[in-house]
Write a protein that holds these residues in place. Structure first.
Motif, PDB file in Angstrom:
ATOM      1  N   ASN A   1      42.690  33.905  52.451  1.00 64.36           N
ATOM      2  CA  ASN A   1      42.348  35.330  52.535  1.00 64.36           C
ATOM      3  C   ASN A   1      43.643  36.148  52.530  1.00 64.36           C
ATOM      4  N   TYR A   2      43.475  37.484  52.433  1.00 68.31           N
ATOM      5  CA  TYR A   2      44.612  38.396  52.384  1.00 68.31           C
ATOM      6  C   TYR A   2      44.757  39.233  53.663  1.00 68.31           C
TER       7      TYR A   2
ATOM      8  N   HIS B   1      48.078  41.374  43.467  1.00 66.69           N
ATOM      9  CA  HIS B   1      46.976  40.655  44.115  1.00 66.69           C
ATOM     10  C   HIS B   1      45.664  41.422  44.202  1.00 66.69           C
ATOM     11  N   LEU B   2      45.619  42.688  43.765  1.00 66.22           N
ATOM     12  CA  LEU B   2      44.348  43.412  43.839  1.00 66.22           C
ATOM     13  C   LEU B   2      43.292  42.767  42.931  1.00 66.22           C
ATOM     14  N   ILE B   3      43.685  42.376  41.718  1.00 62.93           N
ATOM     15  CA  ILE B   3      42.723  41.743  40.808  1.00 62.93           C
ATOM     16  C   ILE B   3      42.222  40.407  41.370  1.00 62.93           C
ATOM     17  N   PRO B   4      43.108  39.494  41.812  1.00 65.61           N
ATOM     18  CA  PRO B   4      42.598  38.259  42.430  1.00 65.61           C
ATOM     19  C   PRO B   4      41.760  38.518  43.680  1.00 65.61           C
ATOM     20  N   PHE B   5      42.134  39.552  44.475  1.00 61.38           N
ATOM     21  CA  PHE B   5      41.341  39.887  45.661  1.00 61.38           C
ATOM     22  C   PHE B   5      39.937  40.337  45.267  1.00 61.38           C
TER      23      PHE B   5
ATOM     24  N   GLN C   1      38.376  39.579  42.517  1.00 60.65           N
ATOM     25  CA  GLN C   1      37.669  38.406  41.988  1.00 60.65           C
ATOM     26  C   GLN C   1      37.214  37.494  43.125  1.00 60.65           C
ATOM     27  N   LEU C   2      38.019  37.404  44.183  1.00 62.11           N
ATOM     28  CA  LEU C   2      37.652  36.616  45.360  1.00 62.11           C
ATOM     29  C   LEU C   2      36.404  37.181  46.022  1.00 62.11           C
TER      30      LEU C   2
END
Length: 429
Positions: free
Chosen positions: A393-394, A251-255, A257-258
């Motif tokens: 959100n994360y 999830h670091l890449i999607p985070f 990008q978010l």
């Protein structure tokens, strides 16, 4: 004339290459999340479920892989597994619906990833290194982080420059045409196949020197689940999987990008994380040969919790999050700090496993150890995706990770030192 380079180092390099390629492909999953969401009209939770299935299949395969390695040898298992992953990833090029992704990536490729994993690699290192084993484990584990440093950004850039189909075609060809032949030609299971001794000589009695049990594998299988040392080693490793390959590597890449970071910034952040992951992994192998591994693990888990706390501070406040999103250097700082303690836990965990348990049952023990890691990874991949679908959100995911890491640090501190294991076995059982 005596050889200047012991063949053990060639075996270690080939094993390193296998982990770099296969695990690098696995760790590149995050790069495909957005393209697959668009291509197949899936939400983040459903995409994360593919990763979750992959981790579960990978994890369940680990005890089986341990038995297969004992029967057929690491050379055969690593080679065939790399080929299987290459074929599966290449076939992903032709996918037209989500169920095919679940089958090809979530099941078939994941079986291959499970074969080309720490279980077979740990047995290889143990066979070839009686001395400098911690360093060898660190170098071996660096294959994961170097794969992350090379394969993940390469996937991102291939997707950005071409499309995701081109990315899987290149990855599949690399595994089939380069990695598989090298493994088959150069890897050897044991020094006896080359007519030489392992580095440090042949120590048949090492298990008793380290204070491990001398019981047969079957008896150990019955007794090991009753011991504190098994559970206090395996539960933190579950948390390790949740917070690294589960949460951050998925999830670091999607985070990023978010937060609005570009593909170049995101790829650079992943590369930085992987580069310092490599450094941290190598250093951990050196430290594992020289210091208390249980204290070292407790320190690493606490440090990992601290890095996520820093990230949690930024995401918990909208204004701070805007500051974070406006300064890529903050993302780079997180990548560096997290990378140093990312895979650094593996070498000391493997060292403790080889010190605590009968060497003849190493495949069994390491199989269960990495089963726990992959089940943690499965939960760490799915739960943040599910929470994101509900909250967008994360934040909660990062908070859960911090709490779990503090618990892992405490559990490792409660482990016995290997020199005292023999005295404590009776009280643990």
């Amino acid at each position: 004339m005596e050889k200047k380079i012991h063949y053990a180092w060639i075996v270690l390099f080939v094993t390193f290459l296998a982990l770099l390629a296969v695990q690098g492909v696995r760790l590149s999953f995050g790069a495909f999340i957005e393209p697959w969401e668009t291509e197949f009209s899936m939400d983040r939770g459903t995409i994360s479920l593919i990763s979750t299935l992959s981790f579960i299949v990978y994890g369940i395969s680990q005890p089986v892989v341990g038995k297969l390695v004992d029967r057929f040898g690491a050379r055969m298992i690593l080679s065939v597994s790399a080929l299987l992953v290459g074929i599966s990833i290449a076939l992903t090029y032709f996918v037209t619906s989500p169920w095919q992704l679940f089958l090809l990536y979530g099941v078939i490729a994941s079986l291959g990833v499970g074969g080309a994993s720490n279980v077979a690699a740990t047995v290889v290192v143990t066979n070839w290194f009686q001395e400098r084993r911690g360093l060898a484990f660190g170098l071996m584990e660096a294959g994961f982080s170097v794969g992350q440093m090379i394969v993940v950004p390469a996937s991102l850039f291939l997707i950005h420059w071409y499309d995701w189909q081109m990315a899987v075609a290149v990855l599949g060809a690399f595994l089939i045409l380069i990695v598989f032949p090298v493994l088959l030609l150069l890897l050897r299971n044991h020094p006896s196949e080359k007519g030489i001794q392992p580095i440090g000589g042949d120590r048949a009695a090492e298990g008793t020197e380290n204070g491990t049990d001398e019981s047969p594998g079957g008896q150990l299988a019955e007794n090991v689940f009753r011991t504190r040392r098994f559970w206090f080693l395996i539960l933190p490793f579950f948390i390790c999987g949740f917070t690294t390959t589960g949460l951050m590597d998925t999830h670091l890449i999607p985070f990023a990008q978010l937060c609005g970071f570009s593909a170049v910034v995101t790829g650079s952040a992943v590369s930085l994380l992987a580069a310092f992951n490599t450094l941290g992994t190598l250093l951990s192998g050196v430290v594992a040969d020289r210091w208390s591994n249980k204290k070292f693990l407790a320190l690493l888990y606490a440090a990992r919790a601290a890095t996520i706390v820093l990230l949690l501070v930024f995401v918990s406040d909208p204004e701070l999050l805007l500051v974070f999103a406006a300064h890529p250097s903050l993302l780079f700082l997180f990548s560096i700090s997290f990378g140093l303690v990312d895979f650094a836990t593996v070498a000391p965990t493997q060292m403790l496993a080889t010190q605590y348990f009968n060497k003849q049952s190493l495949g069994f023990i390491v199989g269960w150890l990495f089963l726990s890691h992959q089940l943690g990874s499965a939960l760490g991949a799915y739960l943040p995706g599910l929470l994101f679908s509900q909250t967008e959100n994360y934040n909660m995911s990062f908070f859960i990770a911090v709490v779990l890491l503090v618990g892992a640090s405490v559990l490792n501190l409660l482990l016995p030192e290997p020199a005292r294991v023999k005295r404590n076995v009776a009280s643990e059982s």
